[in-house]
Design a protein around this motif. Structure first.
Motif, PDB file in Angstrom:
ATOM      1  N   UNK A 183      28.825 103.603  14.370  1.00 43.26           N
ATOM      2  CA  UNK A 183      28.046 102.897  15.386  1.00 43.26           C
ATOM      3  C   UNK A 183      26.561 103.058  15.084  1.00 43.26           C
ATOM      4  N   UNK A 184      25.862 101.921  15.054  1.00 39.11           N
ATOM      5  CA  UNK A 184      24.439 101.889  14.750  1.00 39.11           C
ATOM      6  C   UNK A 184      23.684 101.246  15.906  1.00 39.11           C
ATOM      7  N   UNK A 185      22.441 101.663  16.083  1.00 41.39           N
ATOM      8  CA  UNK A 185      21.557 101.005  17.035  1.00 41.39           C
ATOM      9  C   UNK A 185      20.705  99.983  16.303  1.00 41.39           C
ATOM     10  N   UNK A 186      20.815  98.736  16.713  1.00 42.10           N
ATOM     11  CA  UNK A 186      19.899  97.694  16.256  1.00 42.10           C
ATOM     12  C   UNK A 186      18.665  97.823  17.134  1.00 42.10           C
ATOM     13  N   UNK A 187      17.596  98.382  16.567  1.00 42.25           N
ATOM     14  CA  UNK A 187      16.502  98.877  17.384  1.00 42.25           C
ATOM     15  C   UNK A 187      15.731  97.803  18.136  1.00 42.25           C
ATOM     16  N   UNK A 188      15.847  96.529  17.694  1.00 43.50           N
ATOM     17  CA  UNK A 188      15.180  95.467  18.450  1.00 43.50           C
ATOM     18  C   UNK A 188      16.011  95.007  19.646  1.00 43.50           C
ATOM     19  N   UNK A 189      17.205  95.575  19.808  1.00 45.35           N
ATOM     20  CA  UNK A 189      18.021  95.272  20.975  1.00 45.35           C
ATOM     21  C   UNK A 189      18.832  94.006  20.875  1.00 45.35           C
ATOM     22  N   UNK A 190      18.907  93.384  19.703  1.00 42.47           N
ATOM     23  CA  UNK A 190      19.637  92.125  19.575  1.00 42.47           C
ATOM     24  C   UNK A 190      21.146  92.298  19.675  1.00 42.47           C
ATOM     25  N   UNK A 191      21.651  93.443  19.253  1.00 44.08           N
ATOM     26  CA  UNK A 191      23.089  93.666  19.258  1.00 44.08           C
ATOM     27  C   UNK A 191      23.470  94.669  20.332  1.00 44.08           C
ATOM     28  N   UNK A 192      24.528  94.377  21.049  1.00 43.05           N
ATOM     29  CA  UNK A 192      25.113  95.317  22.001  1.00 43.05           C
ATOM     30  C   UNK A 192      26.625  95.175  21.893  1.00 43.05           C
ATOM     31  N   UNK A 193      27.234  96.090  21.154  1.00 41.48           N
ATOM     32  CA  UNK A 193      28.648  95.975  20.837  1.00 41.48           C
ATOM     33  C   UNK A 193      29.552  96.592  21.887  1.00 41.48           C
ATOM     34  N   UNK A 194      28.967  97.246  22.903  1.00 36.03           N
ATOM     35  CA  UNK A 194      29.755  97.915  23.925  1.00 36.03           C
ATOM     36  C   UNK A 194      29.480  97.260  25.270  1.00 36.03           C
ATOM     37  N   UNK A 195      30.525  96.757  25.922  1.00 40.07           N
ATOM     38  CA  UNK A 195      30.364  96.083  27.215  1.00 40.07           C
ATOM     39  C   UNK A 195      30.813  97.008  28.341  1.00 40.07           C
TER      40      UNK A 195
END
Length: 546
Positions: A183-195
């Motif tokens: 699991x990685x953080x896309x630091x610009x906030x574009x991706x959120x893989x967990x709902x």
């Protein structure tokens, strides 16, 4: 065109013809007197470096690196906003279909999010109340009395605007967390893989103090009841009625895999505000207990102490691989950065990779790093001059001075890795080797905390600069002829992860086992183009000439 390799930009002409040379007595090298044999003359060369700001947009933020975790948000005008949500998997402490007896009912559910606090400091307050007044109506507390002790502590794990309050929400998640996934953080906030589900199942206002309660008999050393020191959150009883009590015999509590995939997949911890503080905590120490009652299966009879309903506790376990008793739970931080329009944002958008930058910006929980490079041709010329002059390299250290005009709390550590191109064209990252730690004549990386830290000593007190020791690396290149093509040193905020048991680095071969994903510190450093010549970023090479 000049080809730069890394770490420093050496002016050999300056060094040989008019280089800065001082006695080693003016700089602490930390070497024994018998490092080299014979009578040696100690000298110091001050070498120029090229350093610039850079960033990457993604960092790993799962249990691979999360020895601690974070949540919260912090904003200021130099680095912008950093925000963090935390996702945790957990399991029942006792697995299997449950017997909650007749007419079970959830009375309360308490979750305690642990905090760090100074155990050596006096608590802010301690209040004691006697609970056994029926047995002893006197206002005096006897040794046999049962007492409730409420202790208030100041939280020692906040970074940012510590006096503000923030609203902590707990939600259940809809996404199954997989142990074999990264699991990685896309630091610009574009991706959120967990709902998550939108409705919180628990809410609490949190700040810079916490209370903990202990119930005990005054004269006893053991407690009847005690709590983890942390934020205590009451969770929705109806949620646990549905998820636990009603599923006692359905099979959803029968095994761990079924529980985390089909029943409760985990919790999200987040705050509502966009500015306040970042909380740092140990996720393995999260405490969650469901307190329930049920109908007494025994008839009343003549028992004067008979109770119509009896009570029970159903607990849950959040332990992960970093716990003293390792657990399998998956944990993830989702980190977002917004540095548009800030000094840091401008610096990483326009780095000067040819001449270097005047100020260097590092912040944890981000992809920021400092890149340093060296002229390959000049390095070869330095190697030739060293060989001709019968010179022995004693040490090589980078000094990075803090620009304290920004007023950030001083981070204890910064660290660095070696990034270069291997044969075949692939770029790799490696840890620097330590000339002071050898096995069978081979150098390895070694830091032992707190008393044997060679590579990146801790910065405390009035010390206003960081040290990166690359003695072993420079000796590899100059004395052994090891080549590192297209090399770049990458300096990050934070430190290497440390073993719980041995106090050494967790990995001596994986440079990305760092604490930067949960390290909230920020710092501005003087670069090689600073206007303050006394704090110019440079490499100090210590050598002896017989």
């Amino acid at each position: 065109m000049k080809k730069f390799l890394n770490v420093l930009s050496i002016s050999v002409v300056m060094m040989v013809g008019m280089g800065t040379m001082v006695s080693c007595e003016e700089e602490t090298l930390g070497l024994d007197n018998n490092v080299i044999g014979g009578e040696a003359e100690g000298n110091l060369l001050s070498l120029d470096v090229i350093a610039y700001n850079d960033t990457i947009d993604t960092i790993r933020s799962d249990r691979f690196v999360l020895k601690n975790a974070t949540l919260g948000a912090y904003n200021e005008n130099i680095f912008g906003t950093t925000s963090s949500k935390f996702y945790a998997q957990f399991r029942p402490s006792i697995i299997g279909n449950q017997d909650f007896h007749t007419e079970p009912k959830v009375d309360s559910v308490n979750l305690v999010l642990p905090v760090f606090y100074k155990t050596t400091d006096k608590p802010l307050s301690v209040d004691t109340i006697k609970l056994s007044r029926a047995e002893n109506p006197s206002s005096e507390i006897a040794d046999t009395d049962t007492i409730l002790i409420t202790t208030k502590y100041k939280v020692d794990s906040l970074y940012g605007k510590k006096d503000l309050k923030m609203t902590l929400n707990v939600r259940d998640i809809n996404t199954t967390l997989l142990a074999d996934s990264k699991y990685f953080s896309k630091l610009n906030g574009n991706d959120n893989l967990i709902s998550t589900n939108s409705k919180p199942i628990g809410t609490l206002s949190i700040g810079n103090t916490v209370e903990t309660k202990v119930v005990k008999q005054k004269s006893e050393t053991t407690n009847i009841y005690s709590e983890t020191v942390g934020y205590k959150i009451s969770l929705d009883k109806d949620y646990f009625e549905e998820k636990i009590i009603k599923n006692a015999k359905t099979g959803l509590l029968s095994d761990y895999a079924t529980f985390i995939r089909e029943n409760i997949k985990g919790f999200e911890f987040s705050v509502e505000e966009n500015d306040g503080f970042i909380l740092n905590f140990n996720p393995s120490n999260i405490s969650l207990n469901m307190y329930y009652s049920y109908k007494n299966p025994v008839e009343k009879g003549d028992d004067k102490d008979y109770k119509e309903r009896l009570s029970g506790v159903y607990g849950f376990d959040f332990s992960n691989q970093w716990a003293s008793l390792a657990g399998p739970n998956v944990l993830v931080n989702e980190i977002k950065n917004n540095f548009i329009g800030t000094k840091f944002g401008d610096a990483v958008a326009n780095p000067n990779k040819i001449e270097g930058d005047s100020r260097l910006y590092l912040n944890g929980m981000s992809g920021s790093y400092i890149g340093l490079k060296i002229n390959q041709n000049q390095l070869e010329e330095l190697k030739t001059n060293l060989n001709k002059g019968n010179i022995a390299i004693l040490g090589a250290k980078l000094k990075l001075y803090i620009d304290d005009s920004y007023g950030f709390p001083k981070p204890p550590y910064i660290t660095a890795i070696n990034y270069y191109k291997k044969e075949g064209g692939d770029y790799i990252s490696e840890m620097y080797q330590d000339s002071k730690f050898q096995i069978d004549a081979q150098q390895y990386f070694y830091n032992s905390y707190p008393n044997s830290v060679h590579f990146n000593p801790i910065v405390t007190g009035k010390t206003d600069y960081y040290t990166i020791d690359i003695t072993g690396h420079l000796k590899q290149m100059l004395e052994k002829g090891v080549k590192f093509e297209d090399q770049e040193m990458r300096i990050f905020m934070g430190n290497f992860l440390i073993n719980n048991s041995t106090s050494t680095v967790y990995s001596d071969n994986n440079p990305y086992r760092l604490d930067r994903s949960f390290n909230p510190y920020r710092v501005v450093l003087h670069g090689n183009k600073t206007e303050d010549v006394t704090k110019k970023l440079k490499l100090l090479v210590y050598y002896s000439k017989k």
